[in-house]
Design a protein around this motif. Structure first.
Motif, PDB file in Angstrom:
ATOM      1  N   ILE A  75       0.812 -30.948  68.237  1.00  0.00           N
ATOM      2  CA  ILE A  75       0.065 -30.269  67.174  1.00  0.00           C
ATOM      3  C   ILE A  75      -0.593 -28.958  67.633  1.00  0.00           C
ATOM      4  O   ILE A  75      -0.365 -27.909  67.018  1.00  0.00           O
ATOM      5  CB  ILE A  75      -0.978 -31.219  66.557  1.00  0.00           C
ATOM      6  CG1 ILE A  75      -0.279 -32.413  65.904  1.00  0.00           C
ATOM      7  CG2 ILE A  75      -1.844 -30.499  65.529  1.00  0.00           C
ATOM      8  CD1 ILE A  75      -1.200 -33.582  65.594  1.00  0.00           C
ATOM      9  N   VAL A  84       2.109 -26.199  68.373  1.00  0.00           N
ATOM     10  CA  VAL A  84       2.751 -25.683  67.162  1.00  0.00           C
ATOM     11  C   VAL A  84       1.797 -24.746  66.425  1.00  0.00           C
ATOM     12  O   VAL A  84       2.206 -23.712  65.872  1.00  0.00           O
ATOM     13  CB  VAL A  84       3.199 -26.844  66.252  1.00  0.00           C
ATOM     14  CG1 VAL A  84       3.640 -26.337  64.880  1.00  0.00           C
ATOM     15  CG2 VAL A  84       4.334 -27.627  66.907  1.00  0.00           C
ATOM     16  N   LYS A 101       7.335 -25.755  60.401  1.00  0.00           N
ATOM     17  CA  LYS A 101       6.686 -26.330  61.570  1.00  0.00           C
ATOM     18  C   LYS A 101       6.702 -27.859  61.478  1.00  0.00           C
ATOM     19  O   LYS A 101       6.429 -28.432  60.422  1.00  0.00           O
ATOM     20  CB  LYS A 101       5.250 -25.832  61.683  1.00  0.00           C
ATOM     21  CG  LYS A 101       5.124 -24.339  61.945  1.00  0.00           C
ATOM     22  CD  LYS A 101       3.655 -23.961  62.098  1.00  0.00           C
ATOM     23  CE  LYS A 101       3.469 -22.507  62.422  1.00  0.00           C
ATOM     24  NZ  LYS A 101       2.040 -22.161  62.581  1.00  0.00           N
ATOM     25  N   ALA A 130       4.854 -30.645  63.531  1.00  0.00           N
ATOM     26  CA  ALA A 130       3.861 -30.990  64.555  1.00  0.00           C
ATOM     27  C   ALA A 130       3.695 -32.495  64.636  1.00  0.00           C
ATOM     28  O   ALA A 130       3.746 -33.202  63.627  1.00  0.00           O
ATOM     29  CB  ALA A 130       2.522 -30.326  64.226  1.00  0.00           C
TER      30      ALA A 130
END
Length: 248
Positions: free
Chosen positions: A36, A39, A50, A52
């Motif tokens: 997390i 990203v 994205k 994550a």
């Protein structure tokens, strides 16, 4: 569209330390996969998706990236520091080895980044200027007995050392045990360097003689370096310089 996987290193924190190769890859990627906070370091843009996930889902991330690449996506798998140093490159190749044959035919590249240990070393001089080793102090994927043996052997060889993942909320006792081993094995006042948030505006560098160190000096945002018996400190106005001579 032909898919690919690029396993990239985002360096220790400051975007100025990204390589041009990594910047180019992120500009071309359709998808970014990673832990997390890593990203989140990649800027949003049109056409970029994205993905994550939590820190302990490395193999799941790798499988997701490889699957998307077979579907024609251009996937950047991001790590902090260098992806080959206690990071995602090994996880991706573990997945490739255990996965379907088509994953082995994918265009997969590892793109290096500046590691936290190198950024920390540069921030205080050159403590890794001679032979050194890097040890991950997390016992999530290996037993503590292996860590302790490696600490003893590294001390016996008189390496400078870099320690990743020294101390977390879930396993605060590990670094205390490591300090006990190192004090017993080294038996001197060699410097230990605590570099927190290295390369970021709130970076802190703390240099402490090994016998004076305490476990609470490190957390998961800290990379820890330990000099060899030959590591020197040059005192001066301002921050001292720590370096290990090139010759013995």
């Amino acid at each position: 569209m032909i898919g690919w996987v690029r396993i990239v290193g985002l360096g220790p924190g400051d975007e100025a330390l990204w390589t041009r190769q990594v910047s180019d890859t992120l500009a071309q990627a359709t998808d970014v996969v990673g832990y997390i906070p890593y990203v989140n370091r990649v800027a949003d843009r049109d056409g970029l998706v994205k993905h994550a996930s939590d820190n302990r889902l490395e193999v799941d991330r790798a499988q997701q990236a490889l699957t998307m690449a077979t579907e024609g996506r251009r996937v950047a798998v991001v790590s902090s520091g260098d992806p080959g140093v206690f990071a995602m490159a090994s996880a991706v190749f573990e997945a490739v080895e255990a996965g379907p044959p088509e994953w082995r035919a994918l265009d997969i590249q590892v793109q290096p980044g500046i590691t936290a240990m190198l950024a920390a070393s540069a921030a205080c001089g050159a403590p890794l200027g001679h032979d050194f080793c890097a040890i991950n102090l997390s016992d999530n994927l290996k037993p503590w007995e292996v860590i302790e043996r490696r600490l003893h052997l590294a001390a016996e060889a008189d390496f400078a050392m870099a320690f990743y993942n020294p101390r977390s909320a879930s396993r605060p006792e590990g670094f205390a045990r490591a300090l006990t081993v190192l004090n017993e094995a080294c038996g001197d006042n060699r410097p230990m360097i605590f570099a927190r948030n290295v390369s970021l505006p709130d970076q802190t560098i703390r240099i402490v003689p090994l016998p004076d160190t305490t476990p609470d000096m490190a957390d998961m945002r800290t990379v820890v370096l330990l000099g060899s018996s030959r590591t020197r400190i040059i005192e001066r106005d301002g921050a001292p310089i720590v370096y290990t001579p090139r010759s013995i």
